[in-house]
Design a protein around this motif. Structure first.
Motif, PDB file in Angstrom:
ATOM      1  N   ALA A 181       0.998  -1.245  -0.011  1.00 19.13           N
ATOM      2  CA  ALA A 181      -0.102  -0.028   0.079  1.00 19.13           C
ATOM      3  C   ALA A 181       0.980   1.240  -0.121  1.00 19.13           C
ATOM      4  O   ALA A 181       1.996   1.264   0.542  1.00 19.13           O
ATOM      5  CB  ALA A 181      -0.938   0.059   1.367  1.00 19.13           C
ATOM      6  N   THR A 182       0.460   2.123  -0.859  1.00 18.85           N
ATOM      7  CA  THR A 182       1.346   3.687  -0.780  1.00 18.85           C
ATOM      8  C   THR A 182       0.104   4.579  -0.657  1.00 18.85           C
ATOM      9  O   THR A 182      -0.685   4.386   0.144  1.00 18.85           O
ATOM     10  CB  THR A 182       2.005   3.708  -2.218  1.00 18.85           C
ATOM     11  N   ASP A 183       0.185   5.452  -1.578  1.00 16.20           N
ATOM     12  CA  ASP A 183      -1.352   6.484  -1.715  1.00 16.20           C
ATOM     13  C   ASP A 183      -2.554   5.528  -2.357  1.00 16.20           C
ATOM     14  O   ASP A 183      -3.389   6.077  -2.344  1.00 16.20           O
ATOM     15  CB  ASP A 183      -0.639   7.764  -2.353  1.00 16.20           C
ATOM     16  N   THR A 184      -2.094   4.406  -2.880  1.00 14.50           N
ATOM     17  CA  THR A 184      -3.142   3.754  -3.373  1.00 14.50           C
ATOM     18  C   THR A 184      -3.330   2.191  -2.361  1.00 14.50           C
ATOM     19  O   THR A 184      -2.313   2.084  -1.935  1.00 14.50           O
ATOM     20  CB  THR A 184      -3.032   3.156  -4.780  1.00 14.50           C
ATOM     21  N   PRO A 185      -4.306   1.583  -2.536  1.00 12.93           N
ATOM     22  CA  PRO A 185      -4.331   0.476  -1.798  1.00 12.93           C
ATOM     23  C   PRO A 185      -3.299  -0.599  -2.188  1.00 12.93           C
ATOM     24  O   PRO A 185      -2.897  -0.910  -3.549  1.00 12.93           O
ATOM     25  CB  PRO A 185      -5.566  -0.106  -2.068  1.00 12.93           C
ATOM     26  N   GLY A 186      -2.774  -1.802  -1.413  1.00  8.09           N
ATOM     27  CA  GLY A 186      -2.012  -2.606  -1.718  1.00  8.09           C
ATOM     28  C   GLY A 186      -2.714  -4.008  -1.699  1.00  8.09           C
ATOM     29  O   GLY A 186      -3.791  -4.127  -1.849  1.00  8.09           O
ATOM     30  N   ALA A 187      -1.855  -5.277  -1.907  1.00  6.30           N
ATOM     31  CA  ALA A 187      -2.432  -6.391  -1.942  1.00  6.30           C
ATOM     32  C   ALA A 187      -3.497  -6.751  -1.002  1.00  6.30           C
ATOM     33  O   ALA A 187      -4.401  -7.524  -1.393  1.00  6.30           O
ATOM     34  CB  ALA A 187      -1.201  -7.331  -2.060  1.00  6.30           C
ATOM     35  N   VAL A 188      -3.215  -6.547   0.314  1.00 12.39           N
ATOM     36  CA  VAL A 188      -4.063  -6.917   1.317  1.00 12.39           C
ATOM     37  C   VAL A 188      -5.299  -6.179   1.220  1.00 12.39           C
ATOM     38  O   VAL A 188      -6.445  -6.583   1.440  1.00 12.39           O
ATOM     39  CB  VAL A 188      -3.360  -6.704   2.622  1.00 12.39           C
ATOM     40  N   GLU A 189      -5.255  -4.854   0.838  1.00 12.84           N
ATOM     41  CA  GLU A 189      -6.556  -4.273   0.821  1.00 12.84           C
ATOM     42  C   GLU A 189      -7.377  -4.495  -0.343  1.00 12.84           C
ATOM     43  O   GLU A 189      -8.675  -4.422  -0.180  1.00 12.84           O
ATOM     44  CB  GLU A 189      -6.248  -2.450   0.850  1.00 12.84           C
ATOM     45  N   GLY A 195      -7.694  -7.498  -1.483  1.00 11.48           N
ATOM     46  CA  GLY A 195      -8.369  -8.734  -1.480  1.00 11.48           C
ATOM     47  C   GLY A 195      -7.249  -9.971  -1.949  1.00 11.48           C
ATOM     48  O   GLY A 195      -7.635 -11.058  -2.112  1.00 11.48           O
ATOM     49  N   ALA A 196      -5.994  -9.538  -2.277  1.00 10.69           N
ATOM     50  CA  ALA A 196      -5.193 -10.715  -2.887  1.00 10.69           C
ATOM     51  C   ALA A 196      -5.036 -11.728  -2.135  1.00 10.69           C
ATOM     52  O   ALA A 196      -5.089 -12.915  -2.628  1.00 10.69           O
ATOM     53  CB  ALA A 196      -3.887  -9.991  -3.443  1.00 10.69           C
ATOM     54  N   MET A 251     -13.430  -3.775  -6.973  1.00  7.74           N
ATOM     55  CA  MET A 251     -12.641  -3.450  -8.408  1.00  7.74           C
ATOM     56  C   MET A 251     -11.556  -2.262  -8.215  1.00  7.74           C
ATOM     57  O   MET A 251     -11.412  -1.767  -9.171  1.00  7.74           O
ATOM     58  CB  MET A 251     -13.643  -2.980  -9.541  1.00  7.74           C
ATOM     59  N   THR A 252     -11.066  -2.382  -7.195  1.00  6.05           N
ATOM     60  CA  THR A 252     -10.109  -1.524  -6.675  1.00  6.05           C
ATOM     61  C   THR A 252      -8.806  -1.637  -7.545  1.00  6.05           C
ATOM     62  O   THR A 252      -8.215  -0.478  -8.095  1.00  6.05           O
ATOM     63  CB  THR A 252      -9.582  -1.615  -5.341  1.00  6.05           C
ATOM     64  N   GLY A 253      -8.570  -3.049  -7.989  1.00  6.24           N
ATOM     65  CA  GLY A 253      -7.181  -3.204  -8.808  1.00  6.24           C
ATOM     66  C   GLY A 253      -7.534  -2.697 -10.280  1.00  6.24           C
ATOM     67  O   GLY A 253      -6.569  -1.982 -10.875  1.00  6.24           O
ATOM     68  N   TRP A 254      -8.730  -2.722 -10.535  1.00  5.00           N
ATOM     69  CA  TRP A 254      -9.065  -2.213 -11.812  1.00  5.00           C
ATOM     70  C   TRP A 254      -8.890  -0.884 -11.914  1.00  5.00           C
ATOM     71  O   TRP A 254      -8.514  -0.197 -12.899  1.00  5.00           O
ATOM     72  CB  TRP A 254     -10.318  -2.675 -12.291  1.00  5.00           C
ATOM     73  N   GLY A 307     -12.881 -13.621  -5.718  1.00  2.00           N
ATOM     74  CA  GLY A 307     -12.402 -13.158  -4.286  1.00  2.00           C
ATOM     75  C   GLY A 307     -11.233 -12.267  -4.134  1.00  2.00           C
ATOM     76  O   GLY A 307     -11.313 -11.727  -2.907  1.00  2.00           O
ATOM     77  N   GLY A 308     -10.820 -11.529  -5.013  1.00  2.00           N
ATOM     78  CA  GLY A 308      -9.827 -10.636  -4.885  1.00  2.00           C
ATOM     79  C   GLY A 308     -10.382  -9.481  -5.640  1.00  2.00           C
ATOM     80  O   GLY A 308     -11.401  -9.299  -5.920  1.00  2.00           O
TER      81      GLY A 308
END
Length: 167
Positions: free
Chosen positions: A26-34, A36-37, A128-131, A123-124
């Motif tokens: 996570a930086t100024d954007t969500p990381g893997a945990v946030e 749902g990875a 749609m945060t990653g998108w 499940g991740g």
């Protein structure tokens, strides 16, 4: 330890979460945990990737063995620089504790990225945060001419099990 167990232990999940956080922090954007990875990986290990459960268990144990030998603590308890040192060894295949270190790191890295950017149905990619991070519009029915060969500024749409798309 029973290699055929269908889910990771609490300590294995803690290690997996810490690794995912270093691979896609996570930086100024969500990381893997946030995004749902980790949830995606856990679901996959209970389903489509079930055959990889022993590989995951061995890899997570090897990472913790290396962390204890190098820094006297479990991987999840190490600071970011120490964790990165362990993961760098695994990525390069130079970790003395396990011959399959590079293969494990690459598999886990790929699964983390799958979890960040997958169809949310798996499940991740929560909400749609990653998108949204890469401006991917998801499962659109089509694109009007103004969007052809241009950046798409549409809200992402995910696939729904009922055969329709979500808004």
């Amino acid at each position: 330890m029973n290699e055929t167990k269908k889910s990771l232990t609490v300590n294995e999940k803690r290690t997996l979460t810490a690794i995912a956080e270093r691979i896609f922090p996570a930086t100024d954007t969500p990381g893997a945990v946030e995004t749902g990875a980790v949830d995606y990986i856990l679901a996959a290990l209970g389903g489509a990737y079930a055959a990889q459960m022993p590989f995951y268990r061995n890899g997570l144990r090897a990472i913790n063995r290396r962390a204890r030998k190098s820094f006297g603590s479990s991987f999840a308890s190490l600071n970011d620089d120490q964790q990165d040192a362990i993961l760098t060894e695994f990525q390069a295949g130079t970790a003395p504790s396990w011959k399959k270190a590079a293969e494990f790191f690459e598999t886990l890295r790929c699964h983390v990225l799958e979890g960040v950017f997958c169809e949310p149905h798996y499940g991740g990619n929560k909400e749609m945060t990653g998108w949204r991070l890469v401006d991917f519009p998801g499962q659109q029915f089509g694109y009007a001419d103004p969007y052809i060969n241009r950046r798409v500024d549409l809200e992402p749409v995910a696939f729904d099990d009922s055969g329709t798309t979500e808004d």
